[in-house]
Write a protein that holds these residues in place. Structure first.
Motif, PDB file in Angstrom:
ATOM      1  N   ALA A  46       0.858  -1.192   0.000  1.00 41.02           N
ATOM      2  CA  ALA A  46       0.000   0.000   0.000  1.00 41.02           C
ATOM      3  C   ALA A  46       0.889   1.235   0.000  1.00 41.02           C
ATOM      4  CB  ALA A  46      -0.912  -0.011   1.221  1.00 41.02           C
ATOM      5  N   GLU A  47       0.508   2.218  -0.775  1.00 37.03           N
ATOM      6  CA  GLU A  47       1.287   3.454  -0.867  1.00 37.03           C
ATOM      7  C   GLU A  47       0.360   4.661  -0.759  1.00 37.03           C
ATOM      8  OE1 GLU A  47       3.608   3.620  -4.387  1.00 37.03           O
ATOM      9  OE2 GLU A  47       5.014   2.047  -3.753  1.00 37.03           O
ATOM     10  N   ILE A  48       0.887   5.723  -0.145  1.00 33.92           N
ATOM     11  CA  ILE A  48       0.123   6.962  -0.033  1.00 33.92           C
ATOM     12  C   ILE A  48       0.739   8.002  -0.966  1.00 33.92           C
ATOM     13  CG2 ILE A  48      -0.506   8.866   1.492  1.00 33.92           C
ATOM     14  CD1 ILE A  48      -0.615   6.836   3.783  1.00 33.92           C
ATOM     15  N   ASP A  49      -0.071   8.516  -1.843  1.00 29.55           N
ATOM     16  CA  ASP A  49       0.344   9.581  -2.767  1.00 29.55           C
ATOM     17  C   ASP A  49       0.148  10.912  -2.043  1.00 29.55           C
ATOM     18  OD1 ASP A  49       0.691  11.478  -4.716  1.00 29.55           O
ATOM     19  OD2 ASP A  49      -0.498  10.442  -6.237  1.00 29.55           O
ATOM     20  N   LYS A  50       1.251  11.474  -1.552  1.00 29.48           N
ATOM     21  CA  LYS A  50       1.151  12.698  -0.755  1.00 29.48           C
ATOM     22  C   LYS A  50       0.662  13.888  -1.576  1.00 29.48           C
ATOM     23  CE  LYS A  50       4.632  11.384   2.646  1.00 29.48           C
ATOM     24  NZ  LYS A  50       5.909  11.758   3.309  1.00 29.48           N
ATOM     25  N   LYS A  51       1.002  13.882  -2.853  1.00 27.32           N
ATOM     26  CA  LYS A  51       0.595  15.007  -3.703  1.00 27.32           C
ATOM     27  C   LYS A  51      -0.915  15.045  -3.869  1.00 27.32           C
ATOM     28  CE  LYS A  51       1.395  17.120  -8.228  1.00 27.32           C
ATOM     29  NZ  LYS A  51       2.101  17.007  -9.535  1.00 27.32           N
ATOM     30  N   ASN A  52      -1.496  13.882  -4.193  1.00 28.78           N
ATOM     31  CA  ASN A  52      -2.942  13.809  -4.413  1.00 28.78           C
ATOM     32  C   ASN A  52      -3.717  13.388  -3.162  1.00 28.78           C
ATOM     33  OD1 ASN A  52      -2.754  14.469  -7.223  1.00 28.78           O
ATOM     34  ND2 ASN A  52      -2.008  12.371  -7.577  1.00 28.78           N
ATOM     35  N   LYS A  53      -2.959  13.069  -2.072  1.00 33.05           N
ATOM     36  CA  LYS A  53      -3.547  12.680  -0.790  1.00 33.05           C
ATOM     37  C   LYS A  53      -4.427  11.441  -0.916  1.00 33.05           C
ATOM     38  CE  LYS A  53      -3.504  17.357   1.128  1.00 33.05           C
ATOM     39  NZ  LYS A  53      -4.276  18.416   1.840  1.00 33.05           N
ATOM     40  N   THR A  54      -3.987  10.510  -1.763  1.00 30.60           N
ATOM     41  CA  THR A  54      -4.754   9.288  -1.981  1.00 30.60           C
ATOM     42  C   THR A  54      -3.940   8.059  -1.598  1.00 30.60           C
ATOM     43  OG1 THR A  54      -3.989   9.236  -4.276  1.00 30.60           O
ATOM     44  CG2 THR A  54      -6.119  10.282  -3.847  1.00 30.60           C
ATOM     45  N   LEU A  55      -4.637   6.948  -1.367  1.00 30.19           N
ATOM     46  CA  LEU A  55      -3.982   5.680  -1.025  1.00 30.19           C
ATOM     47  C   LEU A  55      -4.213   4.688  -2.149  1.00 30.19           C
ATOM     48  CD1 LEU A  55      -3.738   3.889   2.326  1.00 30.19           C
ATOM     49  CD2 LEU A  55      -4.700   2.615   0.422  1.00 30.19           C
ATOM     50  N   HIS A  56      -3.163   3.937  -2.509  1.00 30.35           N
ATOM     51  CA  HIS A  56      -3.245   2.942  -3.578  1.00 30.35           C
ATOM     52  C   HIS A  56      -2.803   1.584  -3.059  1.00 30.35           C
ATOM     53  CE1 HIS A  56      -3.771   6.174  -6.559  1.00 30.35           C
ATOM     54  NE2 HIS A  56      -2.864   6.836  -5.847  1.00 30.35           N
ATOM     55  N   LEU A  57      -3.530   0.546  -3.484  1.00 30.03           N
ATOM     56  CA  LEU A  57      -3.205  -0.825  -3.111  1.00 30.03           C
ATOM     57  C   LEU A  57      -2.725  -1.568  -4.350  1.00 30.03           C
ATOM     58  CD1 LEU A  57      -3.312  -3.123  -0.949  1.00 30.03           C
ATOM     59  CD2 LEU A  57      -5.617  -3.618  -1.793  1.00 30.03           C
ATOM     60  N   TYR A  58      -1.591  -2.265  -4.212  1.00 25.78           N
ATOM     61  CA  TYR A  58      -0.999  -2.957  -5.355  1.00 25.78           C
ATOM     62  C   TYR A  58      -0.801  -4.434  -5.046  1.00 25.78           C
ATOM     63  CZ  TYR A  58       0.280   1.768  -6.909  1.00 25.78           C
ATOM     64  OH  TYR A  58       0.255   3.081  -7.291  1.00 25.78           O
TER      65      TYR A  58
END
Length: 375
Positions: A46-58
């Motif tokens: 799981a990663e957090i995109d600080k720029k877009n303030k979103t979380l992504h699951l891979y």
């Protein structure tokens, strides 16, 4: 998950936690729920995109050398030849990452994620509190008495947590009331899943006396006077050994204070416990003799961890003390087992010794001249 970073920052601010810790807790919670609801055999990140303030699951798949037919764990590994179909420049050891949609999570999965996140946040709070109070072990903390149970245990609210002062750690005869502010030494901090953080307080440990002296005596707080050791029989009597490297400071006088004002303040906090202050000596014989004060001893002989103390019959009761309390404290303070050897008729014995030495010693010129006058 959109705006997840705002949520994380909100939780961190509300609970007083580091943002990084809350971020890791969120990622761990998402991965755990994905394993429970999607596929437990898949390796997730799981990663957090600080720029877009979103979380992504891979889903992460590693590239290996084997042909695809030889790869056993096809969920997490892919052969190089198969991987090149997706990326011609890929090499063995690289990873393929496929994003999974979190928006399609079922309602039960969302509820599971909420519970898991709540659990992890609670563990973070407990871990932070544990570290905070563990660093205060041996220090005096204060709080309000909130309850006293039927066994005599006192429960004290200290900031955001409730501590226990067991009856055995309370000075004999002490009574507390709900709402009363009391101070005690933080003796032990524990943590477990069932009870969370547990804090045990004590007012009977020698550390309580040491910390009170440190608060009351500036010379001790500043390090000019050092507490070498301390021994207590709580609520009755205590002995403190003190030393200093400064020739300008009397360690005992500084600790006692003018007209005993400092030591009396400490004694009052400990239910009028009598406190003897003595000056430490690196020479054990002197140290033991001082520790037996107010008794005056004749001599001290050491035999490993045992000290044989010669003392007159008049001084022996002082050395022993009421119910043996003085000699017990002296032994606790010095670390030696103390045995008192009573010497009767010291003056007569000394006189006989002097006469014997006088007879055996050769006469000097003054003796001869004296005898001539006598004749």
């Amino acid at each position: 998950m959109e705006k997840i970073l705002d949520i994380i920052e909100g939780i961190a601010y509300e609970k007083g936690l580091p943002i990084e810790s809350v971020s890791e807790a969120v990622k761990e919670a998402v991965i755990k729920v994905a394993k429970e609801t999607l596929d437990s055999n898949i390796y997730y990140e799981a990663e957090i995109d600080k720029k877009n303030k979103t979380l992504h699951l891979y889903q992460v798949i590693s590239v290996c050398e084997n042909d695809s037919s030889d790869v056993e764990d096809k969920n997490n590994f892919i052969s190089l030849s198969e991987a090149k179909k997706h990326d011609n420049e890929i090499k063995v050891g690289d990873e393929l990452r496929y994003e999974l949609s979190l928006e399609d999570m079922s309602r039960s999965a969302v509820n599971s994620l909420f519970r898991e996140l709540e659990y992890k946040i609670q563990r973070l709070i407990e871990a932070q509190l544990f570290d905070k109070y563990k660093s205060q072990i041996g220090k005096i903390v204060s709080g309000n008495v909130v309850r006293i149970d039927d066994l005599g245990n006192t429960y004290v609210e200290i900031d955001e947590i409730r501590a226990i002062l067991p009856k055995k750690n309370r000075i004999k005869g002490e009574e507390f009331n709900v709402g009363q502010v009391i101070g005690a030494v933080l003796k032990h901090v524990g943590i477990d899943r069932q009870n969370g953080i547990t804090i045990e307080l004590s007012r009977t440990t020698p550390k309580m006396l040491e910390e009170l002296l440190r608060l009351e005596v500036p010379e001790i707080k500043d390090g000019e006077v050092e507490i070498v050791n301390c021994a207590r029989i709580p609520g009755e009597r205590a002995k403190v050994a003190l030393k200093t490297i400064s020739a300008k400071i009397d360690p005992v006088g500084a600790t006692v204070g003018i007209k005993g004002v400092r030591i009396n303040a400490v004694s009052k906090e400990l239910k009028n416990e009598s406190i003897d202050c003595i000056e430490y000596s690196a020479q054990p014989e002197i140290y033991i003799a001082r520790a037996l004060s107010p008794a005056l001893v004749i001599s001290v002989a050491l035999d490993e961890n045992k000290a044989i103390v010669n003392i007159t019959s008049e001084q022996k009761p002082k050395a022993i003390g009421k119910s043996g309390i003085n000699i017990r404290l002296a032994s606790m303070l010095t670390g030696f087992e103390i045995e008192l050897k009573e010497i009767d008729n010291l003056n007569q014995s000394t006189k006989q010794t002097t006469e014997t030495n006088s007879q055996e010693a050769p006469k000097n010129n003054l003796d001869i001249l004296s005898s001539l006058f006598k004749e």
